[in-house]
Design a protein around this motif. Structure first.
Motif, PDB file in Angstrom:
ATOM      1  N   LEU A 124       4.134   5.313  -5.486  1.00 51.51           N
ATOM      2  CA  LEU A 124       4.148   5.205  -6.943  1.00 51.51           C
ATOM      3  C   LEU A 124       3.137   6.159  -7.575  1.00 51.51           C
ATOM      4  O   LEU A 124       3.414   6.787  -8.610  1.00 51.51           O
ATOM      5  CB  LEU A 124       3.835   3.761  -7.345  1.00 51.51           C
ATOM      6  N   GLU A 125       1.965   6.295  -6.956  1.00 51.78           N
ATOM      7  CA  GLU A 125       0.954   7.205  -7.480  1.00 51.78           C
ATOM      8  C   GLU A 125       1.449   8.647  -7.432  1.00 51.78           C
ATOM      9  O   GLU A 125       1.237   9.436  -8.361  1.00 51.78           O
ATOM     10  CB  GLU A 125      -0.346   7.062  -6.676  1.00 51.78           C
ATOM     11  N   LYS A 126       2.124   8.980  -6.318  1.00 50.71           N
ATOM     12  CA  LYS A 126       2.670  10.328  -6.204  1.00 50.71           C
ATOM     13  C   LYS A 126       3.740  10.571  -7.266  1.00 50.71           C
ATOM     14  O   LYS A 126       3.787  11.632  -7.896  1.00 50.71           O
ATOM     15  CB  LYS A 126       3.246  10.514  -4.792  1.00 50.71           C
ATOM     16  N   SER A 127       4.596   9.552  -7.444  1.00 49.86           N
ATOM     17  CA  SER A 127       5.633   9.682  -8.477  1.00 49.86           C
ATOM     18  C   SER A 127       5.012   9.803  -9.865  1.00 49.86           C
ATOM     19  O   SER A 127       5.488  10.558 -10.725  1.00 49.86           O
ATOM     20  CB  SER A 127       6.576   8.476  -8.426  1.00 49.86           C
ATOM     21  N   LYS A 128       3.915   9.060 -10.071  1.00 52.98           N
ATOM     22  CA  LYS A 128       3.237   9.131 -11.360  1.00 52.98           C
ATOM     23  C   LYS A 128       2.686  10.529 -11.615  1.00 52.98           C
ATOM     24  O   LYS A 128       2.797  11.075 -12.726  1.00 52.98           O
ATOM     25  CB  LYS A 128       2.112   8.098 -11.392  1.00 52.98           C
ATOM     26  N   GLU A 129       2.062  11.128 -10.576  1.00 59.68           N
ATOM     27  CA  GLU A 129       1.533  12.486 -10.741  1.00 59.68           C
ATOM     28  C   GLU A 129       2.645  13.481 -11.043  1.00 59.68           C
ATOM     29  O   GLU A 129       2.496  14.362 -11.907  1.00 59.68           O
ATOM     30  CB  GLU A 129       0.777  12.905  -9.474  1.00 59.68           C
ATOM     31  N   GLU A 130       3.765  13.337 -10.304  1.00 56.74           N
ATOM     32  CA  GLU A 130       4.893  14.234 -10.581  1.00 56.74           C
ATOM     33  C   GLU A 130       5.415  14.034 -12.002  1.00 56.74           C
ATOM     34  O   GLU A 130       5.742  15.004 -12.700  1.00 56.74           O
ATOM     35  CB  GLU A 130       6.015  13.973  -9.567  1.00 56.74           C
ATOM     36  N   SER A 162       3.882   1.408  -0.987  1.00 55.72           N
ATOM     37  CA  SER A 162       4.593   1.484  -2.274  1.00 55.72           C
ATOM     38  C   SER A 162       3.697   2.051  -3.370  1.00 55.72           C
ATOM     39  O   SER A 162       4.115   2.882  -4.190  1.00 55.72           O
ATOM     40  CB  SER A 162       5.105   0.097  -2.674  1.00 55.72           C
ATOM     41  N   PHE A 163       2.412   1.589  -3.363  1.00 55.81           N
ATOM     42  CA  PHE A 163       1.503   2.096  -4.385  1.00 55.81           C
ATOM     43  C   PHE A 163       1.213   3.577  -4.192  1.00 55.81           C
ATOM     44  O   PHE A 163       1.057   4.330  -5.161  1.00 55.81           O
ATOM     45  CB  PHE A 163       0.203   1.287  -4.359  1.00 55.81           C
ATOM     46  N   THR A 164       1.128   4.004  -2.924  1.00 58.21           N
ATOM     47  CA  THR A 164       0.917   5.432  -2.663  1.00 58.21           C
ATOM     48  C   THR A 164       2.088   6.257  -3.195  1.00 58.21           C
ATOM     49  O   THR A 164       1.920   7.302  -3.847  1.00 58.21           O
ATOM     50  CB  THR A 164       0.745   5.671  -1.157  1.00 58.21           C
ATOM     51  N   HIS A 182       0.825  -1.202   0.000  1.00 58.82           N
ATOM     52  CA  HIS A 182       0.000   0.000   0.000  1.00 58.82           C
ATOM     53  C   HIS A 182       0.866   1.262   0.000  1.00 58.82           C
ATOM     54  O   HIS A 182       0.611   2.217  -0.744  1.00 58.82           O
ATOM     55  CB  HIS A 182      -0.929  -0.035   1.218  1.00 58.82           C
ATOM     56  N   GLU A 229       3.684  12.904 -14.604  1.00 56.10           N
ATOM     57  CA  GLU A 229       2.727  13.471 -15.550  1.00 56.10           C
ATOM     58  C   GLU A 229       2.839  14.990 -15.608  1.00 56.10           C
ATOM     59  O   GLU A 229       2.743  15.592 -16.686  1.00 56.10           O
ATOM     60  CB  GLU A 229       1.301  13.063 -15.148  1.00 56.10           C
TER      61      GLU A 229
END
Length: 733
Positions: free
Chosen positions: A422-428, A418-420, A416, A430
């Motif tokens: 990863l989501e933050k890294s994905k937003e950055e 890690s996914f959080t 969980h 994007e």
């Protein structure tokens, strides 16, 4: 309950298949989609690049034809005027021959000559493309033409050849007489000892001062030189650029083939459909079967397959005011652009297949590695669930299950987190991608604007050089004529005074003189001749003013940055636009009022400011003409079209120039975009949308000033230019 459990188990898929098959499908779909989109984007890029290359090549060929084919007509005009004014004596063929010899040294022509109505003539030729000879012929054949070698001063040295010639049988002599105007005669082809001779002749009738026909003057251009120019373009190894007449006959080509052929040891023009070049032959056949060559009246694009290769083809008509009506064809092979794209596509497919195989192997191995411990645990769980409590389960095994449960929970928490993360890294990521995409879009827009500005600046520079060159060439003969008109006027007045004294003191005239006086209407001649000379002087004054305005506008002979009188630039621009301001049959004159203030010399880029004045004044004239198109002639007279120009000095340091018109005006929406690159409200072909953008850049960036637009729809528009009186070259103060 047991039966129901077994039926559910029979419909389920093995875990290994569930893990491997969707993974492989996703990999295969993603790889296929990426490869397909990459190939399509490459094709679109190729089409766009081919269109740009063809358009650029067509523009280069068009500019070369305009400049190269204007030289013969200009020389003919100059020589015809010199003969009509008596500067050149057509009876003095030796002097004429040296005069044409001199002109051959200053121009890239093949022949300059004159044929008289008496059958005589003289000309200078460059038959072998290098050595200049002089042809002198009498009225009657045989062997009435003498070809002389010349020394380095144009003097005739020895006779190289003799041959037959009759003016009345040559197209360059007979066709202008039939047309009664300067034209391009039929293309001439022949095989001379010096090599093939295929030329286009520009011919013009020549007259004496009494407007009597003396003969024809002509200049020849060698069409093989057009072929040399087309080959120098080097658009691609298998691309072709060629010129056709409207009957499909070749004029020049960028290939190695000559535009003529030999039939029974005689040179004849080559038709494009009979060309040995398969590209030219197939394009010509396509045009012939598509309504024929004469049906092409505008730029036409199409694609054609030749010997298994696809070609992009552009066909455009090319005309001039002297009768030329050609077709300009540009073809570019698709494989010139697609070779690298196809190679990249094959490489991509190979890499994708390799990635698919590797992903499949890794998927099977991973699924087996994951499923095996779960199966062991599952078998133990099933055995215990079936009530088989006698299972031999090591204590350590039970403890490992408890540990596995705790580890799973702990791992779930970590997943969980890690996914959080990863989501933050994905937003950055994007956000960074979006920010980078915006920067690239802005850079692309700036690049496109810069490219258009460079092209526009190059065109204005070429136009300035052309205007300055024309003004310089016109200036010398006009000054010569203007200076001599004063003396001619004085001499004429002296002669008329002596004639009056003679009439006063000699009353008994000889009958023959009396008859001649009455026939020539001597009294009218004495009255009209001074008026004629006076009107000629007014005309030369007008030409000198126009030449001065052209030179002031171009500023080609001055430093780019200097102190200038800003009013000179405005007046020169108005002089150049006089043809659009003066009255026409459909509308009265556009009134121009100038309110010039006491403005000192301004440090600026004079040529570029003149370009700004030109853009604003042309837009004002366009707006007035658009408004006049909606009104009757009487309405325009009652409320005439006006342009008001005002100059003043602000705070002793700034220059302000205001240019206003009472045209249709500009809406607020358009005012907000009027200085944007590529924005235009004009029809296609009448504006690029770069004029006001470049003007804004010249005023704001080059001069550190301001350019503003104020307008009310239906009442008019005013542009205000403000620049500092003193400007540093390397930095705006």
């Amino acid at each position: 309950m047991k039966t129901h459990y077994l039926s559910k188990e029979g419909k389920a898929f093995p875990l290994q298949i569930v893990l491997v098959v969707p993974f492989l499908i996703q990999i295969f779909g993603a790889v296929s989609l990426v490869g397909y989109l990459s190939f399509k984007n490459g094709q679109r890029a190729v089409n766009h690049l081919a269109e740009q290359l063809i358009d650029r090549t067509s523009e280069v060929v068009d500019e070369h034809l305009k400049s190269y084919l204007s030289i013969p007509q200009t020389l003919n005009q100059i020589n015809a005027d010199a003969i009509r004014r008596g500067i050149l004596d057509v009876r003095d063929r030796k002097t004429l021959g040296k005069y044409f010899w001199d002109q051959m040294h200053t121009s890239d022509l093949t022949y300059i000559g004159i044929g008289l109505t008496t059958g005589e003539g003289v000309g200078a030729a460059r038959y072998d493309g290098k050595t200049i000879t002089i042809d002198d012929w009498t009225a009657k054949p045989p062997n009435n033409v003498y070809t002389y070698a010349t020394d380095d001063r144009g003097n005739q040295t020895k006779v190289n050849a003799r041959w037959n010639w009759e003016n009345s049988s040559e197209p360059w002599y007979t066709q202008p007489i039939a047309a009664n105007k300067p034209i391009w005669a039929k293309i001439l082809i022949g095989i001379f000892p010096t090599g093939p001779y295929i030329v286009a002749s520009s011919s013009r009738p020549i007259y004496d001062s009494q407007n009597r026909l003396l003969g024809m003057i002509a200049c020849d251009i060698h069409l093989l030189k057009l072929g040399d120019f087309l080959r120098s373009l080097n658009i691609s190894q298998s691309g072709r650029v060629f010129l056709l007449e409207r009957d499909g006959t070749l004029i020049a080509t960028s290939g190695t083939e000559k535009p003529f052929t030999f039939i029974n040891q005689k040179a004849e023009r080559l038709r494009a459909i009979n060309s040995s070049d398969p590209i030219i032959q197939n394009i010509a056949r396509h045009l012939q079967t598509s309504n024929g060559f004469n049906s092409i009246t505008q730029d036409t694009d199409f694609q054609l397959e030749v010997q298994g290769k696809r070609y992009f083809v552009d066909v455009a008509p090319w005309r001039d005011k002297y009768g030329l009506n050609w077709l300009m064809v540009v073809s570019v092979p698709e494989n010139a652009f697609m070779a690298q794209i196809n190679a990249n596509t094959h490489t991509t497919i190979a890499l994708c297949c390799g990635a698919l195989v590797i992903a499949s192997v890794m998927g099977v191995f991973t699924s087996h590695w994951i499923v095996r411990p779960i199966l062991r645990l599952n078998r133990a769980s099933k055995a215990m669930a079936s009530g088989n409590l006698d299972q031999t389960v090591e204590t350590s095994g039970i403890q490992e299950l408890n540990t596995l449960s705790n580890s799973f929970n702990h791992m779930a928490g970590q997943v969980h987190e890690s996914f959080t993360a990863l989501e933050k890294s994905k937003e950055e990521l994007e956000y960074r991608v979006e920010e980078r995409t915006t920067e690239l879009k802005n850079a692309l827009g700036e690049l496109q604007r810069t490219q258009s500005q460079v092209i526009q600046s190059e065109k204005m520079s070429s136009l300035g050089q052309l205007v300055a060159g024309v003004a310089h060439e016109i200036n010398n003969p006009v000054n010569f004529i203007h200076g001599n008109l004063v003396h001619v006027q004085e001499y004429t007045q002296d002669l008329l005074a002596i004639l009056q004294l003679y009439q006063q003191h000699n009353y008994n005239l000889v009958p023959e003189i009396q008859t001649a006086v009455e026939d020539m209407d001597l009294e009218f001649l004495q009255e009209d001749l001074p008026k004629m000379l006076s009107s000629m002087k007014v005309g030369t004054d007008r030409i000198r003013q126009i030449v001065l305005s052209l030179r002031n506008f171009s500023r080609i002979d001055e430093a780019e940055f200097k102190r200038v009188d800003i009013h000179e630039g405005i007046d020169s621009t108005l002089m150049i636009l006089q043809h659009r301001l003066k009255a026409k049959s459909e509308q009265p004159e556009i009134e121009v009022s100038k309110d010039y203030g006491a403005v000192p010399l301004v440090e600026c880029y004079a040529g570029q400011l003149n370009q700004v004045f030109m853009n604003i004044l042309v837009n004002a004239i366009d707006a007035l003409e658009e408004n006049n198109a909606k009104r009757t002639y009487q309405e325009i007279q009652d409320n005439p079209s006006r342009i008001k120009i005002r100059t003043s000095v602000l705070n002793s340091t700034w220059l302000e120039v205001a240019i206003a018109d009472n045209g249709v005006g500009i809406s607020k929406e358009i005012q907000q975009r009027i200085f944007d690159p590529f924005f235009t409200t004009k029809p296609i072909g009448k504006g690029t949308g770069m004029g006001m953008s470049i003007s804004y850049q010249i005023v704001t960036e080059k001069h550190g000033g301001k350019l503003e637009c104020f307008s009310t729809p239906g009442q008019g528009t005013e542009f205000i230019i403000q620049i500092p009186l003193r400007l540093k070259v390397h930095g705006v103060v």
